[in-house]
Write an enzyme that holds these catalytic residues in place. Structure first.
Site, PDB file in Angstrom:
ATOM      1  N   ASN A  96       0.808  -1.220   0.000  1.00 27.82           N
ATOM      2  CA  ASN A  96       0.000   0.000   0.000  1.00 27.82           C
ATOM      3  C   ASN A  96       0.842   1.272   0.000  1.00 27.82           C
ATOM      4  O   ASN A  96       0.434   2.307   0.517  1.00 27.82           O
ATOM      5  CB  ASN A  96      -0.960   0.008   1.195  1.00 27.82           C
ATOM      6  N   ASP A 306      -1.066  -5.583  12.577  1.00 25.80           N
ATOM      7  CA  ASP A 306      -1.679  -4.768  11.516  1.00 25.80           C
ATOM      8  C   ASP A 306      -1.162  -3.329  11.611  1.00 25.80           C
ATOM      9  O   ASP A 306      -1.923  -2.360  11.503  1.00 25.80           O
ATOM     10  CB  ASP A 306      -3.197  -4.808  11.581  1.00 25.80           C
ATOM     11  N   GLY A 325      -6.446   3.105  10.758  1.00 30.27           N
ATOM     12  CA  GLY A 325      -5.164   2.479  11.073  1.00 30.27           C
ATOM     13  C   GLY A 325      -4.565   2.909  12.387  1.00 30.27           C
ATOM     14  O   GLY A 325      -4.734   4.045  12.831  1.00 30.27           O
TER      15      GLY A 325
END
Length: 419
Positions: A96, A306, A325
């Protein structure tokens, strides 16, 4: 370089030294001797810490790094440094950046930038070109360049036929396909869990159905095609049941859960702190309890931080406009130990390596040293001083954690926190 690790309790269920306290001598990157007591020579660096434990090096299956394109969020160099000091000898990096890592050249760039570091970087290639879910990316070429799996980070495969083709094609080279579990048409404009808390705060909700419907679809496709499917970061109780049934059928499916989805709930949203805006969203206590039970039963295969560093411009805005996030490498072990035992935590932080086609020789004489050093009993309040990442968007600031990594010994290098 010669290193002597003194009086370390070894957590390695597959090793003859499991739960034994030993000295470990490492010479030129190889474990040369494990014994009750080893006397160092003058050229040996001695490592000794309070309540020192060691295990096989930890591996994180979902880490985001801004570089290339978003170096203000995190560089590869600092991201790997952060991972190593947090106890991880290997990380799988999401595609990403900018540009999206969807070609062999992009994978080669990431591998080259990480060359020679203590922590290994294993790129995940995008499943579709530009992660737009329209055309398959160059999966085989990326595999040859070093990609360990293929998926579009936090973006579902909207076209079911595309997932079908990907699973069929990847079988030609034993490729692992990742499918993010969210049906966007059901999620709509939701940004938090669709439940009482979200409604009370006036925030649009993402129903559990959005995740569960996508997982059900993907499992039906997997049953038809065969192949290897990994479903990252599940978050609901019903998702657990769907995957449990699929495994009973013998489908080659694995899944993970983000540590923040294990230990935090949507009760945290009361202050409108955007660090709690994550995807999938924080769910309810019922969901977290089901996820922890699934870990202990083996339905969920492993955990991930994550880790997703985002700079101030993406987080210090209205909740609706903030990006999803939280960072999580630094807090991963301490947060995980709030819900599972030390031995289980180590298992969950190491088993992903095998699923991603990577090998580990464990802790024994005559193998390459790839170990994590930690204290499982240290309790502390996580604060900004513990953050090593360039970005500071942590959902765990102020949380009480149990367990702290000292660092790693890997690739003939020692990376240890100074305090």
């Amino acid at each position: 370089m010669n290193i002597l690790v003194k009086s370390a309790k070894i957590i390695a269920p597959n090793s003859e030294y499991h739960l034994q306290t030993k000295d470990i001598l490492i010479e030129n990157g190889m474990i040369s001797k494990i014994d009750a007591s080893i006397t160092p020579n003058n050229e040996t660096k001695v490592i000794s810490y309070d309540n020192l434990h060691v295990s096989e090096g930890w591996f994180d299956s979902s880490v985001s790094i801004g570089e290339p394109g978003h170096e203000e969020r995190e560089t590869i160099a600092n991201g790997l440094q952060t991972a190593g000091l947090s106890g991880f000898t290997g990380i799988a990096v999401n595609p990403n950046g900018f540009p999206i890592a969807d070609t062999n050249a992009d994978i080669g760039f990431l591998k080259a930038k990480a060359f020679g570091k203590a922590t290994d970087l294993h790129p995940i290639g995008a499943l579709t070109i530009k992660s737009e879910s329209v055309d398959l990316a160059e999966l085989f070429d990326m595999k040859n360049a070093g990609a360990v799996a293929f998926g579009d980070y936090q973006k579902p495969v909207s076209n079911p036929n595309l997932l079908k083709i990907a699973l069929q094609y990847a079988q030609n080279f034993d490729g692992l396909v990742l499918s993010f579990p969210q049906e966007n048409k059901i999620a709509g404009k939701g940004i938090v869990n669709e439940e009482v808390n979200g409604t009370r705060l006036g925030l649009k909700g993402i129903p559990a159905l959005a995740e569960e419907l996508q997982i059900a679809r993907d499992l039906y496709i997997l049953e038809y095609t065969g192949g290897k499917l990994h479903i990252p970061t599940i978050s609901t109780a019903k998702s657990v049941n769907l995957i449990k049934e699929a495994k009973k059928k013998g489908l080659d499916v694995s899944c993970s859960v983000a540590i923040h989805n294990l230990v935090l709930t949507d009760d945290s949203l009361v202050e409108f702190d955007t660090n709690y805006k994550v995807l999938p969203p924080l769910r309810t206590k019922t969901d977290t309890e089901a996820l922890v039970n699934a870990l202990n039963e083996g339905v969920i295969d492993f955990v991930t931080s994550d880790h997703n560093p985002l700079d101030t411009e993406q987080k210090k805005v209205e909740f609706d406009h903030a990006m999803y996030g939280t960072i999580g490498l630094e807090s991963a072990f301490g947060a995980l130990q709030n819900v599972v035992t030390t031995e289980k935590a180590v298992e969950l932080l190491t088993t992903a390596r095998k699923r991603f086609g990577l090998t580990s020789e464990g802790i024994k004489e005559g193998v390459k040293a790839n170990i994590t050093l930690f204290n499982p009993d240290e309790t502390y309040t996580f604060s900004e001083k513990h953050i090593l990442s360039t970005s500071k968007n942590s959902a765990f600031v102020g949380a009480e954690l149990k367990g702290k990594a000292y660092g790693i010994i890997a690739n003939n290098q020692v990376l240890i926190q100074e305090n």
